[in-house]
Design a protein around this motif. Structure first.
Motif, PDB file in Angstrom:
ATOM      1  N   THR A  41       0.859  -1.187   0.000  1.00 54.17           N
ATOM      2  CA  THR A  41       0.000   0.000   0.000  1.00 54.17           C
ATOM      3  C   THR A  41       0.891   1.231   0.000  1.00 54.17           C
ATOM      4  O   THR A  41       1.822   1.331   0.794  1.00 54.17           O
ATOM      5  CB  THR A  41      -0.930   0.025   1.229  1.00 54.17           C
ATOM      6  N   VAL A  69       0.971   5.767  -0.991  1.00 55.06           N
ATOM      7  CA  VAL A  69       0.207   7.000  -1.185  1.00 55.06           C
ATOM      8  C   VAL A  69       0.495   7.537  -2.579  1.00 55.06           C
ATOM      9  O   VAL A  69       1.647   7.772  -2.940  1.00 55.06           O
ATOM     10  CB  VAL A  69       0.591   8.063  -0.130  1.00 55.06           C
ATOM     11  N   ASN A 121      -2.145  12.036  -5.678  1.00 60.95           N
ATOM     12  CA  ASN A 121      -3.321  12.790  -5.213  1.00 60.95           C
ATOM     13  C   ASN A 121      -3.681  12.471  -3.769  1.00 60.95           C
ATOM     14  O   ASN A 121      -4.785  12.760  -3.335  1.00 60.95           O
ATOM     15  CB  ASN A 121      -4.507  12.514  -6.135  1.00 60.95           C
ATOM     16  N   THR A 122      -2.792  11.865  -3.022  1.00 61.28           N
ATOM     17  CA  THR A 122      -2.902  11.473  -1.611  1.00 61.28           C
ATOM     18  C   THR A 122      -3.887  10.337  -1.367  1.00 61.28           C
ATOM     19  O   THR A 122      -4.248  10.071  -0.224  1.00 61.28           O
ATOM     20  CB  THR A 122      -3.232  12.665  -0.671  1.00 61.28           C
ATOM     21  N   THR A 123      -4.309   9.646  -2.401  1.00 58.65           N
ATOM     22  CA  THR A 123      -5.147   8.467  -2.269  1.00 58.65           C
ATOM     23  C   THR A 123      -4.275   7.262  -1.934  1.00 58.65           C
ATOM     24  O   THR A 123      -3.182   7.116  -2.469  1.00 58.65           O
ATOM     25  CB  THR A 123      -5.883   8.186  -3.600  1.00 58.65           C
ATOM     26  N   LEU A 124      -4.768   6.390  -1.056  1.00 55.33           N
ATOM     27  CA  LEU A 124      -4.059   5.144  -0.781  1.00 55.33           C
ATOM     28  C   LEU A 124      -4.327   4.172  -1.923  1.00 55.33           C
ATOM     29  O   LEU A 124      -5.467   3.989  -2.340  1.00 55.33           O
ATOM     30  CB  LEU A 124      -4.540   4.523   0.528  1.00 55.33           C
ATOM     31  N   VAL A 125      -3.270   3.546  -2.418  1.00 53.20           N
ATOM     32  CA  VAL A 125      -3.378   2.613  -3.533  1.00 53.20           C
ATOM     33  C   VAL A 125      -2.772   1.281  -3.109  1.00 53.20           C
ATOM     34  O   VAL A 125      -1.675   1.238  -2.553  1.00 53.20           O
ATOM     35  CB  VAL A 125      -2.630   3.162  -4.773  1.00 53.20           C
ATOM     36  N   LYS A 153       0.916   7.583 -11.102  1.00 49.64           N
ATOM     37  CA  LYS A 153       0.475   8.067  -9.787  1.00 49.64           C
ATOM     38  C   LYS A 153       1.627   8.411  -8.853  1.00 49.64           C
ATOM     39  O   LYS A 153       1.413   8.707  -7.695  1.00 49.64           O
ATOM     40  CB  LYS A 153      -0.405   6.994  -9.129  1.00 49.64           C
ATOM     41  N   CYS A 161       6.570   7.358   0.346  1.00 51.41           N
ATOM     42  CA  CYS A 161       5.139   7.136   0.101  1.00 51.41           C
ATOM     43  C   CYS A 161       4.683   5.733   0.487  1.00 51.41           C
ATOM     44  O   CYS A 161       3.526   5.368   0.261  1.00 51.41           O
ATOM     45  CB  CYS A 161       4.790   7.417  -1.359  1.00 51.41           C
TER      46      CYS A 161
END
Length: 103
Positions: free
Chosen positions: A32, A34, A37-41, A56, A98
């Motif tokens: 996981t 970041v 766009n600060t979304t967790l992926v 990303k 990240c």
């Protein structure tokens, strides 16, 4: 041209120069990170890792980033193990600050 179902591709070359890519290869456990766009992926394999790195990525694109992209592409083409690609991805994420979870 597409071959072997929806997740294997051969692109633009013939004979020995043909690049075969497998988008179904995964690694465990998922990683996981970041995104820009600060979304967790959640990244569960070389294909999603390559997509994260390409589209990303939140940090600088240094040496660890370049190694991770090469390793992800190598894992999709079968020249690098999924485990080695995962380790390279984690190192790049650590370098960029990240990484959220890798276990």
């Amino acid at each position: 041209s597409q071959t072997d179902g929806a997740n294997r591709w051969e692109c633009g070359m013939t004979g020995d120069d043909m690049l075969r890519v497998n988008f179904e290869t995964t690694w465990e456990p998922a990683v996981t990170a970041v995104a820009r766009n600060t979304t967790l992926v959640t990244v569960d394999g070389p294909a999603s890792g390559f997509d994260f790195l390409t589209n990303k990525w939140p940090g600088a694109r240094g040496v660890a980033f370049a190694k991770a992209r090469r390793a992800a592409m190598g894992a999709m083409s079968g020249t690098v193990s999924a485990g080695d690609a995962r380790r390279a991805f984690i190192l790049a994420c650590e370098d960029a600050g990240c990484l959220v979870r890798s276990e």
